[in-house]
Design a protein around this motif. Structure first.
Motif, short mmCIF file in Angstrom:
data_model
loop_
_atom_site.label_atom_id
_atom_site.label_comp_id
_atom_site.label_asym_id
_atom_site.label_seq_id
_atom_site.Cartn_x
_atom_site.Cartn_y
_atom_site.Cartn_z
N ASN A 241 0.72 -1.30 -0.12
CA ASN A 241 -0.12 -0.07 0.08
C ASN A 241 0.97 1.34 0.00
O ASN A 241 0.54 2.11 -0.71
N THR A 242 1.97 1.24 0.46
CA THR A 242 2.77 2.36 0.68
C THR A 242 3.50 2.72 -0.81
O THR A 242 3.93 3.74 -1.26
N CYS A 243 3.28 1.78 -1.64
CA CYS A 243 3.60 1.95 -2.90
C CYS A 243 2.76 2.28 -4.08
O CYS A 243 2.94 2.64 -5.10
N THR A 244 1.56 2.04 -3.79
CA THR A 244 0.12 2.27 -4.55
C THR A 244 0.52 3.63 -5.28
O THR A 244 0.09 3.74 -6.52
N ALA A 245 0.10 4.55 -4.26
CA ALA A 245 0.18 6.03 -4.94
C ALA A 245 1.28 6.09 -6.09
O ALA A 245 1.23 6.76 -7.21
N CYS A 248 0.60 4.25 -9.40
CA CYS A 248 -0.55 4.83 -10.06
C CYS A 248 0.11 6.14 -10.73
O CYS A 248 -0.35 6.42 -11.81
N VAL A 249 1.13 7.00 -10.16
CA VAL A 249 1.40 8.43 -10.79
C VAL A 249 2.29 7.78 -11.80
O VAL A 249 2.46 8.37 -13.08
N MET A 250 3.15 6.76 -11.55
CA MET A 250 4.10 6.08 -12.91
C MET A 250 3.18 5.74 -13.89
O MET A 250 3.70 5.88 -15.19
N LEU A 251 2.14 5.30 -13.76
CA LEU A 251 1.32 4.63 -14.81
C LEU A 251 0.62 5.80 -15.64
O LEU A 251 0.66 5.79 -16.78
N THR A 252 0.30 6.62 -14.74
CA THR A 252 -0.45 7.87 -15.57
C THR A 252 0.53 8.66 -16.41
O THR A 252 0.36 9.40 -17.08
N MET A 288 -2.90 16.67 -13.73
CA MET A 288 -4.22 16.92 -13.00
C MET A 288 -4.36 15.64 -11.97
O MET A 288 -4.96 16.08 -11.01
N LEU A 289 -4.10 14.61 -12.28
CA LEU A 289 -4.25 13.38 -11.51
C LEU A 289 -3.15 13.14 -10.24
O LEU A 289 -3.50 12.70 -9.36
N ASN A 290 -2.04 13.59 -10.64
CA ASN A 290 -0.93 13.10 -9.85
C ASN A 290 -1.22 13.84 -8.37
O ASN A 290 -1.08 12.74 -7.30
N PRO A 291 -1.64 15.03 -8.00
CA PRO A 291 -1.92 15.58 -6.53
C PRO A 291 -3.16 15.03 -6.07
O PRO A 291 -3.20 14.70 -5.02
N VAL A 292 -4.16 14.48 -7.11
CA VAL A 292 -5.37 13.74 -6.43
C VAL A 292 -5.08 12.48 -6.16
O VAL A 292 -5.44 11.87 -4.96
N ILE A 293 -4.24 11.90 -6.61
CA ILE A 293 -3.73 10.27 -6.28
C ILE A 293 -2.99 10.47 -4.75
O ILE A 293 -3.29 9.70 -3.96
N TYR A 294 -2.07 11.62 -4.82
CA TYR A 294 -1.42 11.48 -3.56
C TYR A 294 -2.33 11.78 -2.49
O TYR A 294 -2.36 11.59 -1.41
N GLY A 295 -3.17 12.76 -2.64
CA GLY A 295 -4.10 13.28 -1.75
C GLY A 295 -4.94 12.31 -1.30
O GLY A 295 -5.60 12.05 -0.07
N VAL A 296 -5.34 11.15 -2.09
CA VAL A 296 -6.21 10.11 -1.85
C VAL A 296 -5.47 8.93 -1.01
O VAL A 296 -5.76 8.52 0.09
N LYS A 297 -4.33 8.71 -1.48
CA LYS A 297 -3.58 7.57 -0.98
C LYS A 297 -2.71 7.74 -0.07
O LYS A 297 -2.33 6.87 0.67
#
Length: 323
Positions: A241-245, A248-252, A288-297
């Motif tokens: 879970n520590t790697c999930t964010a 996701c960022v790398m994929l996007t 657009m997605l990177n701050p959302v991903i880190y904010g959620v995860k």
């Protein structure tokens, strides 16, 4: 007619056509573009503000998140202002110096963005595989040095791109079928031999992006092996879970970039406007997605963002209620 009338070493300006074939829809296309751009800028500036204000977030991982946010902002402001000027006001002219400057900054932040993702992968590798030594290995000082190395690498690799263009003779045609000054798109306007330009651009993609992807894959391969070797299966989800964010960022980040690059080089049967839209997606979606991903995860960051959001929005709501 003499050759001097046909070619010239440095054109005074180029014309950016926007999205060829969809000129009539530029205004409508600008709506999602501007919305994505504003959301991305607000999200990334929010991350920078919260991390800078909170002393508890002055840690290597959050320093890297801020570095990624800066590169995201750099990508947006390198491209989107000119794109929206084309869509809204039909201002298609861009000077030669402006074109080369945009190209340099755009490609520099792209390479630095990739380098930051590599450092993030290394950060997660140390956090999971060497947890007891994490604070001694990954200090803020080391992270700043790695970020500086990434910036120097980006500048050294990208600087030859505009320099190689200045040596080329250009034909009377100065229309770039794109929304921004891409190196190859500008080189194709030249009447000279662009073999060196094409080869060097391919070297950058292969050595920089290719090597970065290999290092990231190696890091997460070692992380996965270490997680599977853990005795307690209950710790597996927590460790991953520590790697999930980051994953996701790398994929996007890499997926639209690689898709755009491959279709640009090998997808000759794909319509030009598809190439341009894919290229612009890379500058819109990840920021657009990177701050959302880190904010959620990321729980700690999510709590701090919520704290400052309440401090800002509560007085505004109170004033509006009493108005």
């Amino acid at each position: 007619m003499s050759n001097s009338n046909l070619t010239f070493q440095g054109p005074s300006s180029f014309i950016l056509m926007g999205i060829p074939g969809l000129e009539a829809a530029h205004i409508w296309i600008s709506i999602p573009f501007s919305i994505f751009c504003i959301i991305g800028l607000l999200g990334n500036f929010t991350l920078l503000f919260v991390v800078s204000k909170e002393q508890t977030l002055h840690k290597p991982m959050y320093v890297l998140i801020c570095t990624l946010a800066i590169t995201d902002i750099g990508m947006s402001i390198s491209v989107m202002p000119k794109v929206l000027c084309i869509f809204w006001f039909n201002l298609k002219d861009i000077t030669m110096d402006g074109c080369l400057t945009q190209m340099f900054f755009l490609h520099t932040v792209t390479v630095m963005h990739s380098g930051t993702l590599v450092t993030m992968a290394f950060d997660r590798y140390v956090a999971i595989c060497e947890p007891l030594r994490y604070t001694t290995i990954l200090t803020n000082a080391l992270i700043f040095k790695l970020v500086l190395v990434g910036l120097i690498r980006a500048v050294l690799f990208v600087l030859p791109l505009p320099l190689l263009l200045t040596r080329l003779p250009f034909c009377a045609n100065r229309i770039i079928p794109n929304t921004f000054c891409d190196h190859i798109a500008v080189a194709k306007l030249s009447c000279g031999d662009i073999t060196i330009n094409s080869m060097y651009a391919l070297v950058i993609v292969s050595l920089v992006i290719g090597l970065d992807l290999m290092l990231i894959s190696l890091s997460y391969g070692l992380i996965l092996r270490a997680v599977l070797r853990m005795f307690s299966k209950k710790t597996h989800p927590k460790a991953l879970n520590t790697c999930t964010a980051h994953i996701c960022v790398m994929l996007t980040s890499y997926t639209p970039f690689l898709f755009s690059t491959l279709t640009h080089r090998f997808g000759h049967d794909i319509a030009p406007h598809v190439h341009i839209i894919l290229a612009n997606i890379y500058f819109l979606i990840p920021p657009m997605l990177n701050p959302v991903i880190y904010g959620v995860k990321t729980k700690e960051l999510r709590e701090k963002v919520g704290k400052y959001s309440c401090q800002i929005l509560l007085p505004v709501a109170t004033n509006w209620k009493h108005a």
